[in-house]
Scaffold this active site. Structure first.
Site, short mmCIF file in Angstrom:
data_model
loop_
_atom_site.label_atom_id
_atom_site.label_comp_id
_atom_site.label_asym_id
_atom_site.label_seq_id
_atom_site.Cartn_x
_atom_site.Cartn_y
_atom_site.Cartn_z
N SER A 160 57.90 45.44 41.32
CA SER A 160 56.92 46.53 41.13
C SER A 160 57.70 47.83 41.16
CB SER A 160 55.90 46.50 42.27
OG SER A 160 55.24 47.74 42.38
N TYR A 199 54.31 45.77 51.36
CA TYR A 199 54.39 45.51 49.92
C TYR A 199 55.71 46.03 49.35
CZ TYR A 199 52.78 45.14 45.04
OH TYR A 199 52.65 44.82 43.71
N1 LIG Z 1 48.50 44.76 38.99
C1 LIG Z 1 49.43 45.68 39.22
O1 LIG Z 1 49.16 46.90 39.13
C2 LIG Z 1 50.82 45.28 39.58
C3 LIG Z 1 51.81 46.26 39.60
C4 LIG Z 1 53.12 45.91 39.94
C5 LIG Z 1 53.42 44.61 40.27
N2 LIG Z 1 52.44 43.67 40.26
C6 LIG Z 1 52.80 42.32 40.66
O2 LIG Z 1 52.50 41.43 39.60
C7 LIG Z 1 52.11 40.15 40.14
C8 LIG Z 1 50.76 39.76 39.54
O3 LIG Z 1 49.82 40.79 39.89
P1 LIG Z 1 48.30 40.74 39.40
O4 LIG Z 1 47.85 42.14 39.37
O5 LIG Z 1 48.19 39.88 38.20
O6 LIG Z 1 47.64 40.04 40.68
P2 LIG Z 1 46.25 39.27 40.86
O7 LIG Z 1 45.36 39.46 39.69
O8 LIG Z 1 45.74 39.67 42.21
O9 LIG Z 1 46.72 37.74 40.92
C9 LIG Z 1 47.48 37.29 41.99
C10 LIG Z 1 47.77 35.83 41.80
O10 LIG Z 1 48.53 35.37 42.94
C11 LIG Z 1 47.97 34.12 43.37
N3 LIG Z 1 48.18 33.91 44.80
C12 LIG Z 1 48.01 34.80 45.80
N4 LIG Z 1 48.23 34.20 46.99
C13 LIG Z 1 48.55 32.90 46.70
C14 LIG Z 1 48.86 31.76 47.50
N5 LIG Z 1 48.89 31.83 48.83
N6 LIG Z 1 49.14 30.60 46.88
C15 LIG Z 1 49.09 30.50 45.53
N7 LIG Z 1 48.79 31.54 44.72
C16 LIG Z 1 48.51 32.72 45.31
C17 LIG Z 1 46.49 34.26 43.06
O11 LIG Z 1 45.91 32.97 43.03
P3 LIG Z 1 44.36 32.70 43.43
O12 LIG Z 1 43.58 33.89 42.92
O13 LIG Z 1 44.03 31.43 42.71
O14 LIG Z 1 44.32 32.62 44.90
C18 LIG Z 1 46.52 34.96 41.72
O15 LIG Z 1 46.69 34.02 40.68
C19 LIG Z 1 52.11 40.32 41.66
O16 LIG Z 1 53.32 39.88 42.19
C20 LIG Z 1 51.99 41.83 41.84
O17 LIG Z 1 52.54 42.26 43.07
C21 LIG Z 1 51.15 43.97 39.91
#
Ligand SMILES: NC(=O)c1ccc[n+]([C@@H]2O[C@H](COP(=O)([O-])OP(=O)(O)OC[C@H]3O[C@@H](n4cnc5c(N)ncnc54)[C@H](OP(=O)(O)O)[C@@H]3O)[C@@H](O)[C@H]2O)c1
Length: 245
Positions: free
Chosen positions: A136, A149
């Site tokens: 990130s 984080y």
């Molecule tokens: N969105 C942003 O603005 C942003 C910015 C920078 C970086 N990122 C990074 O990009 C990645 C994806 O982000 P996103 O926004 O797509 O997140 P998201 O929509 O919240 O999705 C998170 C995913 O992680 C899975 N997960 C969480 N805890 C878990 C566990 N204990 N076991 C198995 N799976 C688990 C969830 O599965 P379930 O829902 O099935 O539990 C879900 O599929 C993350 O690493 C995040 O830090 C995101």
């Protein structure tokens, strides 16, 4: 090109991971998708024509990773791994304790290392495989309330550089991408907890506006593809200009 590769995706049920799975099956890749809540990926499983196999699995279950690599893979080998699973949380320093720091590290960092450890075995992956970790902009920058984080996302950059060197002998490539704020359920949850003027401030910090999953997925797939075969150990910022200010 990325056609016909076999890819492991965590965080497959939501946001960036779900959009990535959708793209990969359209490219005729076969995908082993890991998440917990099957209902969020059901539609994609149905339309995937058996190209996507879903495993409902909690990544803190470190002792059972063999289910992904032995039972799901069933003797085939992976060409790629993308660690999209992640959790985000905002807490003042006074509320941190070893348990909640460990919880965020378990998912964002330790599960990534453990998956990579399995993935890098010759019986589970082809030489020349590509690995992409989701860091990130917070891996390089700070923000109040984000000690846990930010620490996990910085740790990922260390994992990427070190493992890229260690695994180069198999021509593996390991890279990170660092998104700014992307419109996903993670961001929607964050926005539901803060005031409107704060949301506006976050949006204005992105010169090109906040991102959509379609802004991020092509960069991941470029890193998975052979077009990036000389790129390893890098961190690519995909942030609408957030980090250049
Ligand atoms: N969105 C942003 O603005 C942003 C910015 C920078 C970086 N990122 C990074 O990009 C990645 C994806 O982000 P996103 O926004 O797509 O997140 P998201 O929509 O919240 O999705 C998170 C995913 O992680 C899975 N997960 C969480 N805890 C878990 C566990 N204990 N076991 C198995 N799976 C688990 C969830 O599965 P379930 O829902 O099935 O539990 C879900 O599929 C993350 O690493 C995040 O830090 C995101």
């Amino acid at each position: 090109m990325i056609h016909n590769k076999k890819i492991l995706v965590t965080g497959a049920t939501s946001g960036i991971g779900l959009a990535l799975c959708d793209f990969l099956i359209k490219q005729e890749c076969s995908v082993i998708a890991v998440g917990r809540d099957q209902s969020k990926i059901e539609n994609l499983v149905k339309k995937s024509d058996d190209k996507l196999k879903f495993l409902s699995f909690d990544l803190i279950d470190f002792l059972n990773y063999f289910k992904i690599f032995d039972e799901m893979l069933a003797g085939e080998k992976f060409d790629g791994f993308v660690h999209c699973a992640g959790i985000e949380e905002t807490l003042p320093l006074t509320m941190y304790n070893p348990e909640n720091v460990k919880r965020i590290f378990d998912i964002n960092v330790f599960s990534g290392i453990e998956l990579l450890r399995h993935f890098s075995k010759k019986k589970y992956s082809n030489d020349g495989a590509s690995v992409v970790f989701l860091s990130s902009v917070m891996g390089d920058l700070g923000q109040p309330g984000k000690i846990g984080y930010c620490a996990t996302k910085s740790a990922i950059l260390g994992i990427v550089r070190s493992s890229a060197l260690e695994l180069a002998k198999r021509r593996f490539r390991v890279n990170a991408i660092s998104p700014g704020v992307v419109n996903t359920p993670m961001t929607q949850k964050l926005f539901s907890q803060i005031e409107d003027d704060n949301i506006q401030r976050i949006k204005e910090m992105h010169p090109l506006g906040i991102g959509e999953v379609d802004d991020v997925v092509p960069v991941i797939t470029f890193l998975l593809s052979d077009s990036s075969k000389w790129i390893t150990g890098q961190n690519i910022k995909v942030d609408g200009g957030y980090s250049i200010q």
